[in-house]
Structures are given as structure tokens and as C-alpha cells.
Design a protein around this motif. Structure first.
Motif, PDB file in Angstrom:
ATOM      1  N   TYR A 159      -8.373   7.405   8.387  1.00 42.73           N
ATOM      2  CA  TYR A 159      -8.981   7.085   9.677  1.00 42.73           C
ATOM      3  C   TYR A 159      -7.956   7.131  10.808  1.00 42.73           C
ATOM      4  O   TYR A 159      -8.256   7.571  11.924  1.00 42.73           O
ATOM      5  CB  TYR A 159      -9.623   5.700   9.591  1.00 42.73           C
ATOM      6  CG  TYR A 159     -10.351   5.245  10.830  1.00 42.73           C
ATOM      7  CD1 TYR A 159     -11.409   5.987  11.367  1.00 42.73           C
ATOM      8  CD2 TYR A 159     -10.006   4.047  11.459  1.00 42.73           C
ATOM      9  CE1 TYR A 159     -12.085   5.550  12.490  1.00 42.73           C
ATOM     10  CE2 TYR A 159     -10.678   3.603  12.582  1.00 42.73           C
ATOM     11  CZ  TYR A 159     -11.718   4.355  13.097  1.00 42.73           C
ATOM     12  OH  TYR A 159     -12.386   3.919  14.208  1.00 42.73           O
ATOM     13  N   TYR A 160      -6.739   6.680  10.526  1.00 42.17           N
ATOM     14  CA  TYR A 160      -5.677   6.695  11.535  1.00 42.17           C
ATOM     15  C   TYR A 160      -4.717   7.877  11.356  1.00 42.17           C
ATOM     16  O   TYR A 160      -3.685   7.937  12.025  1.00 42.17           O
ATOM     17  CB  TYR A 160      -4.891   5.386  11.484  1.00 42.17           C
ATOM     18  CG  TYR A 160      -5.708   4.159  11.783  1.00 42.17           C
ATOM     19  CD1 TYR A 160      -6.170   3.896  13.073  1.00 42.17           C
ATOM     20  CD2 TYR A 160      -6.031   3.248  10.786  1.00 42.17           C
ATOM     21  CE1 TYR A 160      -6.922   2.761  13.354  1.00 42.17           C
ATOM     22  CE2 TYR A 160      -6.779   2.111  11.056  1.00 42.17           C
ATOM     23  CZ  TYR A 160      -7.227   1.878  12.336  1.00 42.17           C
ATOM     24  OH  TYR A 160      -7.977   0.758  12.609  1.00 42.17           O
ATOM     25  N   GLY A 161      -5.035   8.781  10.462  1.00 42.97           N
ATOM     26  CA  GLY A 161      -4.190   9.955  10.232  1.00 42.97           C
ATOM     27  C   GLY A 161      -3.671  10.019   8.813  1.00 42.97           C
ATOM     28  O   GLY A 161      -4.040  10.906   8.046  1.00 42.97           O
ATOM     29  N   ALA A 162      -2.812   9.083   8.432  1.00 44.86           N
ATOM     30  CA  ALA A 162      -2.254   9.081   7.074  1.00 44.86           C
ATOM     31  C   ALA A 162      -3.360   8.789   6.061  1.00 44.86           C
ATOM     32  O   ALA A 162      -4.227   7.945   6.287  1.00 44.86           O
ATOM     33  CB  ALA A 162      -1.140   8.049   6.967  1.00 44.86           C
ATOM     34  N   ASN A 163      -3.297   9.480   4.916  1.00 44.48           N
ATOM     35  CA  ASN A 163      -4.404   9.411   3.963  1.00 44.48           C
ATOM     36  C   ASN A 163      -3.865   9.319   2.545  1.00 44.48           C
ATOM     37  O   ASN A 163      -3.535  10.322   1.925  1.00 44.48           O
ATOM     38  CB  ASN A 163      -5.290  10.650   4.117  1.00 44.48           C
ATOM     39  CG  ASN A 163      -6.561  10.570   3.298  1.00 44.48           C
ATOM     40  OD1 ASN A 163      -6.808   9.574   2.615  1.00 44.48           O
ATOM     41  ND2 ASN A 163      -7.366  11.611   3.353  1.00 44.48           N
ATOM     42  N   TRP A 164      -3.738   8.094   2.034  1.00 45.51           N
ATOM     43  CA  TRP A 164      -3.316   7.911   0.651  1.00 45.51           C
ATOM     44  C   TRP A 164      -4.296   7.046  -0.138  1.00 45.51           C
ATOM     45  O   TRP A 164      -4.228   6.998  -1.355  1.00 45.51           O
ATOM     46  CB  TRP A 164      -1.924   7.264   0.590  1.00 45.51           C
ATOM     47  CG  TRP A 164      -1.892   5.829   1.043  1.00 45.51           C
ATOM     48  CD1 TRP A 164      -2.175   4.719   0.301  1.00 45.51           C
ATOM     49  CD2 TRP A 164      -1.580   5.353   2.344  1.00 45.51           C
ATOM     50  NE1 TRP A 164      -2.063   3.576   1.059  1.00 45.51           N
ATOM     51  CE2 TRP A 164      -1.687   3.928   2.325  1.00 45.51           C
ATOM     52  CE3 TRP A 164      -1.208   5.983   3.533  1.00 45.51           C
ATOM     53  CZ2 TRP A 164      -1.443   3.152   3.449  1.00 45.51           C
ATOM     54  CZ3 TRP A 164      -0.970   5.192   4.655  1.00 45.51           C
ATOM     55  CH2 TRP A 164      -1.077   3.801   4.596  1.00 45.51           C
ATOM     56  N   GLU A 165      -5.219   6.368   0.556  1.00 47.75           N
ATOM     57  CA  GLU A 165      -6.103   5.422  -0.116  1.00 47.75           C
ATOM     58  C   GLU A 165      -7.489   6.033  -0.297  1.00 47.75           C
ATOM     59  O   GLU A 165      -8.091   6.544   0.652  1.00 47.75           O
ATOM     60  CB  GLU A 165      -6.208   4.125   0.687  1.00 47.75           C
ATOM     61  CG  GLU A 165      -6.755   2.955  -0.085  1.00 47.75           C
ATOM     62  CD  GLU A 165      -5.778   2.378  -1.091  1.00 47.75           C
ATOM     63  OE1 GLU A 165      -6.214   1.618  -1.972  1.00 47.75           O
ATOM     64  OE2 GLU A 165      -4.565   2.691  -0.998  1.00 47.75           O
TER      65      GLU A 165
END
Length: 686
Positions: A159-165
Motif C-alpha cells: 500500500y505504501y510501496g514496499a511489499n513483503w507482507e
């Protein structure tokens, strides 16, 4: 001892030259009147992960039991948003080791006398799946699992850019998460109303704190707390320090109290009527840098008590066994090898270069630091304020329920031994030689000996040292009088506050005294024979932390009450008003907008607004607008631009201006503002 004193000549922390053979001296103050809270049974936690083949072996039970683990988190970090407890599988793939199912985990947890912290699957699960887990755990199996998190690091879902979850929901917003937390909590508590439900928050001052998504009314914490606050019992944050060197990592724990204070402020502001009852758990932490070496041990010894001293009820190390990556071998400052393993215990594997860890189940240094926690303070002991004049030496202390006092000294200097001079306020130690527990660089176990005195110890480089002290016959502390209980604060205004408490027991009380904590000092604010006291002449816009102590007929003091913190307001009526709004942020910076109004009967031409930024982790950058900012350290003086120097009377106009702030940690708002020397009525949007 001679070897410890044989320090090579060099520069001390302040630049003074030390002669060869002379250890640098550090002054430590322990204030037994300044209580920081009682250690809860849930304090000392550890993460377990379902990829760990050895999670539930007899060796694990033995190691974790001897370490003193009191809380076990499952099924393991980001796996929590993919793990389905009924099938033992992970959405999106992911290895699950045999023998790591929920029942096996619970058997290990019960075998070591710990509680469970379970992550209900938010990313790929449903409220019904979570409710079914509660039913199985607490109704079918009677495991009495009390603490349940809804997801893990959900803000990392892209949602805020970074995507690991992992997050399969169509909307990834904070609003969607918060609304679903309410649904999860309702479904789960319908099965077992006694459980406690926690929601994910971000660490203040770290990404994505301050970032406002397009579908939300505010940043993550504001949105989640505003919507889900009335439905939850605690919040969960993770604490991994930013780092460039080992020395930097070890200094990061000094930032944690400010970040926890700011999180508590946001909970109190946004979470609704039960905000005061919402707890904080730090369910993941580690040095994240050479964490399998003494660097990780020193960090662990420091961070647990830093969190517990500031109101956290549970902190969980990441993790038990993590394994050795292919490219993680480095050398720590003490010359030992880091295998890049984030676990507390060796997995015994090798990398592609045939560099191998120690044998399976060999404890890494943080294991021994964790074990040392219980030597300092057990559940029921009271943490107390302690301080040092050397930034490379941390200190924590506790009043133990057996009448003793423990002091933990952490030497972050990899090359220098320090002579520590200890001073005590409100407690007198015995002159007997104290028992001392040590864990130093390259040690394979904690050593125990009787050495030094209660007033002077020598601590080796890169070491953790715990003194176990007994009271002097002249100790001014009652052996039977209990601490005043559950202090509360009411009727807080700009200059007064009323503090109330439950009475002490065990002996006749002659008076109660209310003390303000100021550094390592305690300042008497007033005393009474009653169980409440109205304190007057307080400073507007100022935070106060106080303890209550009882005195018996012999003049002996009780232990301190738990601390209670409050902030005085600004005047309800004043001739000026200020609004301070944090309108955006990005982890390393923030936008602060200020609106100034003259509410007095006379116009003002040529105004000056003054305030101070409370934390040394925040500052005014060079970017300001609509006014001139003069900065001296944390103190800021604002004067008008050429076009807005007049403030009309009776609020007829307002002046708006602001600045871009830099931050390296917490960024709490200024406590008060003065217009031409007058304290203004102030409102905040933190």
C-alpha cells in the motif's frame, strides 16, 4: 582482576588521557524511589517459526526453559499472514517443517511454563478462521491462550510501496485493515470474551509513520487507532534499529523510550474511551546486525529493559533458530565471527562456501543475554530508574521481591574495561561482597562469583555484568509495607493535577509522598495522610512522571508505586491560540503547520512565537514558509514575514506558517508556545 585493569593508555569518553593500567571511571546512580513498573509475567518472549524443524524437540524444551522464556509467539513473523492453523499450510507457498503444528507448539510452550502469543491470519485468512482457532485452542483443548494478534506488519502489503507482507484483500489500506480488525475481534471474543486482541501499528519515527495513503483519513497509526481502538486490547510494534555499524546499533536503544512515549500519546489521543487500558507489545526485535555475536547480546540486554521500563508488557526476540544465509559472514568488533544468523540458537547449517555455524543447538551470544534478564528481574520485581554518565555504559536496575536489589551494567566498548562507581538513592546496600554474574566477549556461559563491592565494580569490554545486592541493616526501606497501588491522575489543567492511589498494606502508614522523576533524581511534589494529593504550581505544557511512596511508623519507605505520567495543558483562556498540525511524514522527516491567532483585545504588531522541540531526534530543516525561523538547539523562535506582522484583536485574523522537520526517531509536538512571552492555548493534531 589485574587483567581487567590493564587498559592500554588512550582517550576516555570525554577525551581525557588515561594512563596505562588505569581503567576509565563511570558514575552510576540507582534511584530506588523512582519506580518504572512491575515486570509482568509476559515480559520475556521469543518468536517460534514453523520452518524450524527443531522447534519442539527435547533440546528446545531444555534450552528455552533454562533461558527463562515466558512468552512464545507463533507461527513466525510474516508466516502469520499466510499460515492456516487447521491444515498447517502457508498460502503462497512456504516451507512448514514436520512436527511444528499448533498442538506441538503448545506442548512445548506449556512444558517450559510460558504463555502463547498467536498471530491470527489476516493476509489470507478470515475472521471465521480466527474464531475457529480460538474455539479449538480455548474451548476444545483448554490451552487458555490469552493474546492474539491480527496479522503481522500489514503496512508492508504494498500500500505504501514496499511489499513483503502477504495480503489478499482487494483494498490494502489502513482503513480496510482497521475495519477488519473490528470484525476479527468481534468474532474471536464471541467465542472467548476473556482473550486479548492486538492490532498492528508502526514504530513512530520510522517508515511508514506519517505517510498518509490515498484511501485513509490519516497515517497508519492514526487510522487504525481511530477505527479499531475501541475493539482492541493492545497494539503490536516491531523494533529493528537502523544501523550502519555495530556501535550505531547499540546506541539505537536510547531512541526507543521516545518512540514508545509518542506511540502512547497517539493511543491516548485516537483510540477512544478505553485508550488508557490498551497495552503495547514489541513482538519482534533484534539488533539486525551481527545479531549472533556479542553485538546482539549487548543489544538484547539493553532493549528488553528499555522497553519494559517504558510501559511495554511483552517483548519477543526474533527468533529461536533462523539459519545461516549464503552471504552473511562478517567479523564483529571483538574479532568474533558473525554467521548472519538471526536466531538465538544455532541451526548448525553451512553456506555454499562450506563455512559452517557451530553445531546444532549451540546458543549464540543473545541466548546468554536473554538468560541474564531473569537474573536481573523476575516477574513481580519492580524496575527502578538508573543512569550513567558514559554513553557506552548502559544500566538497568530492579528491586527484587526477596528484598534485594539488582543492577545490570552493559559495556558497549569493545576495547575498554571501566571502573564503575555506584551510588544509591532510597536504598542502602550491605557492605558484604556481592554476587556478580558476568557474560563477556567469547564467553560460552554466564559466570558467577563474589567480587568487588556494592559501590565499585570493574566491567570488562563488551560485557554484561549483573550485581545481586542485599540490603544494609540500616536500609531505610520497610520489609513489609507494600507499594501504593494503581495511581491515577485527574483534573489536569495548565498548573495543577490530582493524583490518587490505592493504599499500602502490611504496616501502619503515617504519610504518603508524591515524587516527580527528573533524570535519576526524585523531587518531592508534596505529601499527605490521604490517598490523593492535588499538586499545584506545575509548569504548563510539561510532562510529569510521578511515583507514590508510603512511610511507616519507623520512618521506613515502601517500594515505589507504578509510575504515572501526565502532561499539563496550556491555559484554557489566554490572549493567544496556536494549532500545531503534523500534516505529513515519511520516516526521516515531517511537515509541521502552525496557525497563530491573537484572541486578546488589543492588536499586535511585530509578534514573536517561541517553542521547543521536545526530542533531540527532531529538528527544523532549512525549509520553512511564511515566517522566519531562528533555531538554537531544540529552541525555536519564529518572527513574521514582511506581509503578516500584524495580528488583529479578538481573533479577527490568523497567521499560518510552518516548516519541514528532520527526524531520526520520535518527533513529538512542542509542549507549549509563547506569543511575546504569553503562554498560548494550544491544540494539536499529532
Amino acid at each position: 582482576m589485574t587483567m581487567l585493569l590493564a587498559v592500554v593508555a588512550g582517550l576516555g569518553p570525554g577525551g581525557a588521557v588515561r594512563a596505562a593500567g588505569e581503567a576509565a571511571t563511570v558514575n552510576v546512580t540507582v534511584n530506588a524511589r523512582a519506580g518504572l513498573g512491575v515486570v509482568p509475567a509476559t515480559a520475556y518472549g521469543l518468536n517460534q517459526a514453523v520452518w524450524d524443524t527443531n522447534m519442539n524437540t527435547a533440546a528446545s524444551v531444555d534450552l528455552l526453559g533454562r533461558a527463562g522464556v515466558r512468552m512464545m509467539r507463533y507461527p513466525g513473523g510474516s508466516y502469520g499472514d499466510g499460515y492456516h492453523w487447521q491444515t498447517g499450510t502457508v498460502s503462497g507457498g512456504g516451507y512448514v517443517a514436520p512436527g511444528t503444528g499448533f498442538d506441538a507448539f503448545m506442548h512445548t510452550t506449556q512444558a517450559i511454563g510460558a504463555q502463547a502469543m498467536l498471530i491470527a491470519n489476516y493476509g489470507s485468512g478470515t475472521p471465521q478462521e480466527a474464531a475457529d482457532w480460538v474455539r479449538y485452542a480455548n474451548v476444545t483443548k483448554d490451552y487458555e491462550v490469552k493474546y492474539w494478534e491480527i496479522g503481522n506488519e500489514i503496512f508492508g502489503n504494498g500500500y505504501y510501496g514496499a511489499n513483503w507482507e502477504l495480503d489478499y484483500h482487494d483494498s490494502k489500506s489502513a482503513t480496510t485493515y482497521a475495519n477488519l480488525v473490528v470484525q476479527y475481534a468481534a468474532a474471536m471474543k464471541a467465542v472467548d470474551p476473556a482473550i486479548k486482541v492486538g492490532a498492528v501499528v508502526t514504530d513512530p519515527g520510522n517508515w511508514p509513520d506519517g505517510v498518509v495513503g490515498s484511501a485513509d483519513p490519516g497515517d497508519w497509526n492514526r487510522t487504525v487507532l481511530s477505527i479499531a481502538g475501541p475493539a482492541i486490547d493492545f497494539v503490536i510494534m516491531h523494533y529493528y534499529p537502523n544501523h550502519t555499524t555495530a556501535a550505531d546499533v547499540l546506541q539505537q536503544t536510547k531512541l526507543l523510550p521516545g518512540e514508545l512515549a509518542q506511540l502512547r500519546q497517539k493511543i491516548d489521543h485516537y483510540a477512544g474511551p478505553n485508550a488508557a487500558d490498551i497495552g503495547i507489545a514489541v513482538t519482534e526485535t533484534a539488533s539486525n546486525y551481527q545479531s549472533d555475536t556479542q553485538v546482539g547480546a549487548l543489544f538484547t540486554a539493553d532493549v528488553y529493559f528499555a522497553a519494559l521500563e517504558n510501559g511495554v508488557f511483552n517483548i519477543d526476540y526474533w527468533d529461536t533458530r533462523n539459519g545461516m544465509p549464503d552471504n552473511g559472514v562478517t567479523t564483529a568488533p571483538d574479532g568474533t565471527i558473525s554467521y548472519g544468523d538471526g536466531g538465538m540458537i544455532s541451526s548448525g547449517n553451512c553456506n555454499s562456501d562450506n563455512v559452517c555455524e557451530p553445531p546444532l543447538n549451540t546458543p549464540f551470544a543473545p541466548y546468554h543475554a536473554f538468560q541474564m534478564l531473569g537474573l536481573v528481574a523476575q516477574p513481580g520485581d519492580t524496575l527502578i530508574r538508573a543512569g550513567t554518565d558514559n554513553r557506552l555504559v548502559s544500566v538497568h536496575a530492579a528491586r527484587n521481591t526477596d528484598g534485594g536489589l539488582s543492577v545490570e551494567l552493559i559495556n558497549q566498548d569493545p576495547a575498554t574495561a571501566y571502573t564503575v562507581d555506584l551510588n544509591y538513592d532510597g536504598w542502602a546496600p550491605s557492605e558484604a561482597v556481592p554476587t556478580v554474574h558476568k557474560y563477556g566477549s567469547r564467553d560460552t556461559a554466564i559466570s558467577t562469583a563474589r567480587e568487588g563491592t556494592a559501590h565499585r565494580q570493574v566491567i570488562p569490554p563488551y560485557s554484561i555484568v549483573t550485581l545481586k545486592l542485599r540490603p544494609s541493616p540500616t536500609n531505610p526501606v520497610s520489609a513489609v509495607l507494600s507499594a501504593p497501588a494503581r495511581p491515577t491522575v485527574s483534573a489536569v489543567d495548565a498548573t495543577t493535577a490530582t493524583i490518587g492511589w490505592q493504599p499500602s498494606s502490611g504496616a501502619t502508614v503515617t504519610r504518603y509522598a508524591v515524587y516527580q522523576q527528573t533524570g535519576t533524581n526524585s523531587i518531592l511534589l508534596g505529601d499527605t495522610t490521604s490517598t490523593s494529593l492535588t499538586v499545584r504550581n506545575l509548569v504548563p505544557g510539561t510532562a510529569y512522571t510521578v511515583n507514590v511512596l508510603a512511610t511507616d511508623q519507623k520512618g521506613y519507605l515502601s517500594p515505589p508505586s507504578p509510575p504515572v505520567t501526565f502532561t499539563t495543558g496550556t491555559p484554557r483562556t489566554s490572549t493567544c491560540a496556536v494549532t500545531y498540525d503534523l500534516s505529513g511524514g515519511w520516516g526521516s522527516g515531517f511537515v509541521a503547520s502552525i496557525t497563530l491567532t491573537n484572541t486578546g483585545p488589543n492588536p499586535i504588531t511585530g509578534w514573536t512565537l517561541a517553542f521547543a522541540l521536545p526530542a533531540d531526534t527532531e529538528s527544523v530543516s532549512g525549509s520553512t514558509w511564511n515566517a522566519t525561523f531562528a533555531v538554537d538547539g531544540q529552541h525555536v523562535v519564529v518572527t513574521p514575514s514582511a506581509y503578516n506582522g500584524t495580528l488583529a484583536a479578538d481573533g479577527a485574523n490568523t497567521v499560518s506558517f510552518g516548516f519541514i522537520g528532520n527526524q531520526s526517531g520520535a518527533n513529538p509536538p512542542p509542549a507549549s508556545f509563547t506569543l511575546n512571552g504569553t503562554v498560548c492555548t494550544t491544540t494539536y493534531s499529532p
